[in-house]
Design a protein around this motif. Structure first.
Motif, PDB file in Angstrom:
ATOM      1  N   GLU A  35     -37.354  21.896  -7.647  1.00  0.00           N
ATOM      2  CA  GLU A  35     -36.438  21.257  -6.708  1.00  0.00           C
ATOM      3  C   GLU A  35     -36.052  19.872  -7.229  1.00  0.00           C
ATOM      4  O   GLU A  35     -36.805  19.222  -7.933  1.00  0.00           O
ATOM      5  CB  GLU A  35     -37.120  21.117  -5.343  1.00  0.00           C
ATOM      6  CG  GLU A  35     -37.507  22.440  -4.708  1.00  0.00           C
ATOM      7  CD  GLU A  35     -36.441  22.941  -3.753  1.00  0.00           C
ATOM      8  OE1 GLU A  35     -35.330  22.394  -3.792  1.00  0.00           O
ATOM      9  OE2 GLU A  35     -36.745  23.862  -3.001  1.00  0.00           O
ATOM     10  N   TRP A  37     -35.707  16.275  -6.257  1.00  0.00           N
ATOM     11  CA  TRP A  37     -36.072  15.331  -5.207  1.00  0.00           C
ATOM     12  C   TRP A  37     -35.699  13.911  -5.586  1.00  0.00           C
ATOM     13  O   TRP A  37     -36.303  12.951  -5.121  1.00  0.00           O
ATOM     14  CB  TRP A  37     -37.554  15.439  -4.899  1.00  0.00           C
ATOM     15  CG  TRP A  37     -37.980  16.807  -4.476  1.00  0.00           C
ATOM     16  CD1 TRP A  37     -38.815  17.652  -5.145  1.00  0.00           C
ATOM     17  CD2 TRP A  37     -37.560  17.526  -3.313  1.00  0.00           C
ATOM     18  NE1 TRP A  37     -38.955  18.844  -4.471  1.00  0.00           N
ATOM     19  CE2 TRP A  37     -38.195  18.790  -3.337  1.00  0.00           C
ATOM     20  CE3 TRP A  37     -36.700  17.231  -2.241  1.00  0.00           C
ATOM     21  CZ2 TRP A  37     -37.991  19.749  -2.343  1.00  0.00           C
ATOM     22  CZ3 TRP A  37     -36.514  18.181  -1.255  1.00  0.00           C
ATOM     23  CH2 TRP A  37     -37.155  19.419  -1.312  1.00  0.00           C
ATOM     24  N   LYS A  50     -44.325  20.853  -1.914  1.00  0.00           N
ATOM     25  CA  LYS A  50     -42.983  20.669  -1.352  1.00  0.00           C
ATOM     26  C   LYS A  50     -43.010  19.625  -0.243  1.00  0.00           C
ATOM     27  O   LYS A  50     -43.784  19.735   0.709  1.00  0.00           O
ATOM     28  CB  LYS A  50     -42.445  21.993  -0.811  1.00  0.00           C
ATOM     29  CG  LYS A  50     -40.981  21.899  -0.382  1.00  0.00           C
ATOM     30  CD  LYS A  50     -40.412  23.261  -0.042  1.00  0.00           C
ATOM     31  CE  LYS A  50     -38.939  23.138   0.327  1.00  0.00           C
ATOM     32  NZ  LYS A  50     -38.321  24.462   0.596  1.00  0.00           N
ATOM     33  N   ASP A  52     -41.654  17.064   2.953  1.00  0.00           N
ATOM     34  CA  ASP A  52     -40.806  17.124   4.138  1.00  0.00           C
ATOM     35  C   ASP A  52     -39.437  16.594   3.724  1.00  0.00           C
ATOM     36  O   ASP A  52     -39.314  15.436   3.305  1.00  0.00           O
ATOM     37  CB  ASP A  52     -41.364  16.235   5.257  1.00  0.00           C
ATOM     38  CG  ASP A  52     -42.637  16.782   5.878  1.00  0.00           C
ATOM     39  OD1 ASP A  52     -42.936  17.972   5.667  1.00  0.00           O
ATOM     40  OD2 ASP A  52     -43.338  16.014   6.584  1.00  0.00           O
ATOM     41  N   GLU A  53     -38.429  17.414   3.831  1.00  0.00           N
ATOM     42  CA  GLU A  53     -37.112  17.001   3.343  1.00  0.00           C
ATOM     43  C   GLU A  53     -36.593  15.763   4.057  1.00  0.00           C
ATOM     44  O   GLU A  53     -35.886  14.942   3.468  1.00  0.00           O
ATOM     45  CB  GLU A  53     -36.125  18.156   3.461  1.00  0.00           C
ATOM     46  CG  GLU A  53     -36.489  19.324   2.538  1.00  0.00           C
ATOM     47  CD  GLU A  53     -35.422  20.397   2.487  1.00  0.00           C
ATOM     48  OE1 GLU A  53     -34.258  20.098   2.811  1.00  0.00           O
ATOM     49  OE2 GLU A  53     -35.751  21.535   2.115  1.00  0.00           O
ATOM     50  N   LYS A  54     -36.937  15.594   5.338  1.00  0.00           N
ATOM     51  CA  LYS A  54     -36.496  14.421   6.079  1.00  0.00           C
ATOM     52  C   LYS A  54     -37.146  13.139   5.570  1.00  0.00           C
ATOM     53  O   LYS A  54     -36.651  12.047   5.865  1.00  0.00           O
ATOM     54  CB  LYS A  54     -36.797  14.599   7.565  1.00  0.00           C
ATOM     55  CG  LYS A  54     -35.976  15.693   8.240  1.00  0.00           C
ATOM     56  CD  LYS A  54     -36.308  15.776   9.719  1.00  0.00           C
ATOM     57  CE  LYS A  54     -35.475  16.841  10.420  1.00  0.00           C
ATOM     58  NZ  LYS A  54     -35.797  16.941  11.865  1.00  0.00           N
ATOM     59  N   VAL A  56     -37.818  12.521   2.224  1.00  0.00           N
ATOM     60  CA  VAL A  56     -37.501  12.247   0.819  1.00  0.00           C
ATOM     61  C   VAL A  56     -36.683  10.975   0.655  1.00  0.00           C
ATOM     62  O   VAL A  56     -36.988  10.123  -0.189  1.00  0.00           O
ATOM     63  CB  VAL A  56     -36.781  13.455   0.187  1.00  0.00           C
ATOM     64  CG1 VAL A  56     -36.227  13.091  -1.184  1.00  0.00           C
ATOM     65  CG2 VAL A  56     -37.736  14.638   0.077  1.00  0.00           C
TER      66      VAL A  56
END
Length: 233
Positions: A35, A37, A50, A52-54, A56
């Motif tokens: 991914e 990031w 992986k 937490d996308e919030k 990043v």
């Protein structure tokens, strides 16, 4: 929020549950390092697992700023040097870490996994709005600082031995890492035998008699006690 980052940063009694909110919780995982990031200092940001996308974007902001340490120090009276080492460990430095048992779960040169709870806590500390979360923030800083001191002394972040990833752990078998030894993260302060140091006697470590200063500047007493118990001092 005790979330282990590696995977600091879930449940310290069982790394496989996510540093726990010992934020690094090494093990919810198998990170997809393919991914994208973002980058830091011109290099790709690879997380141990992986993120937490919030979180990043907020982690990227925290890495880029130098204004957070003086703000937090002023807001909450924590020694800037303690804060900086904790920040370095949690956000800025790459680490080698097992995120599960065996060599296939060994991750090299990765950042601790980004968690939304951690990023929000850090931001609130910057803004002086921790309120009832001030104890949790102190616990986070204590954990990161002690963990960093232990890894600096050669203690691995986590163990790759299968017993270190069992639901019920034998803390006395020596298959422990800096993440396990550091006071439980986000569980408040000061460290006590019935609180964040509850695992130390099970690991064969003696808890020193000392009074933690409000600015956390005497945390090395705790780090030195851990190293002495491990026979590396």
């Amino acid at each position: 929020m005790d979330m282990d980052h590696a995977a600091p940063h879930g449940n310290q009694t069982q790394p496989g549950s996510a540093h726990q909110a010992n934020h690094e919780s090494p093990g919810l995982h198998g990170a997809d390092l393919s991914e994208n990031w973002g980058t830091h200092n011109g290099e790709p940001v690879n997380y141990a697992t992986k993120p937490d996308e919030k979180a990043v974007a907020e982690y990227a902001r925290i890495r880029a700023t130098t204004e957070d340490i003086p703000r937090i120090a002023e807001n909450y009276g924590i020694d800037p040097d303690i804060l900086q080492r904790a920040k370095n460990n949690l956000f800025l430095e790459k680490h080698d870490a097992y995120v599960g048992p065996g060599p296939e779960n060994f991750k090299k040169d990765v950042y601790f996994t980004a968690y939304e709870e951690i990023s929000m806590l850090w931001k609130r500390a910057e803004n002086g709005t921790l309120k009832d979360l001030e104890g949790a923030f102190h616990g986070l800083i204590i954990h990161e600082y002690i963990e960093s001191r232990l890894m600096e002394a050669g203690v691995p972040y986590t163990s790759g031995h299968p017993s270190a990833w069992e639901d019920i752990r034998d803390w006395s078998n020596g298959h422990i890492g800096a993440h396990d030894i550091a006071p439980l993260s986000l569980r408040g302060a000061p460290p006590t035998a019935r609180g964040t140091l509850v695992l130390w006697p099970k690991m064969g470590l003696d808890i020193p008699e000392f009074t933690l200063l409000p600015d956390l500047s005497n945390l090395d007493i705790l780090a030195d006690a851990a190293k002495k118990g491990l026979g590396i001092q």
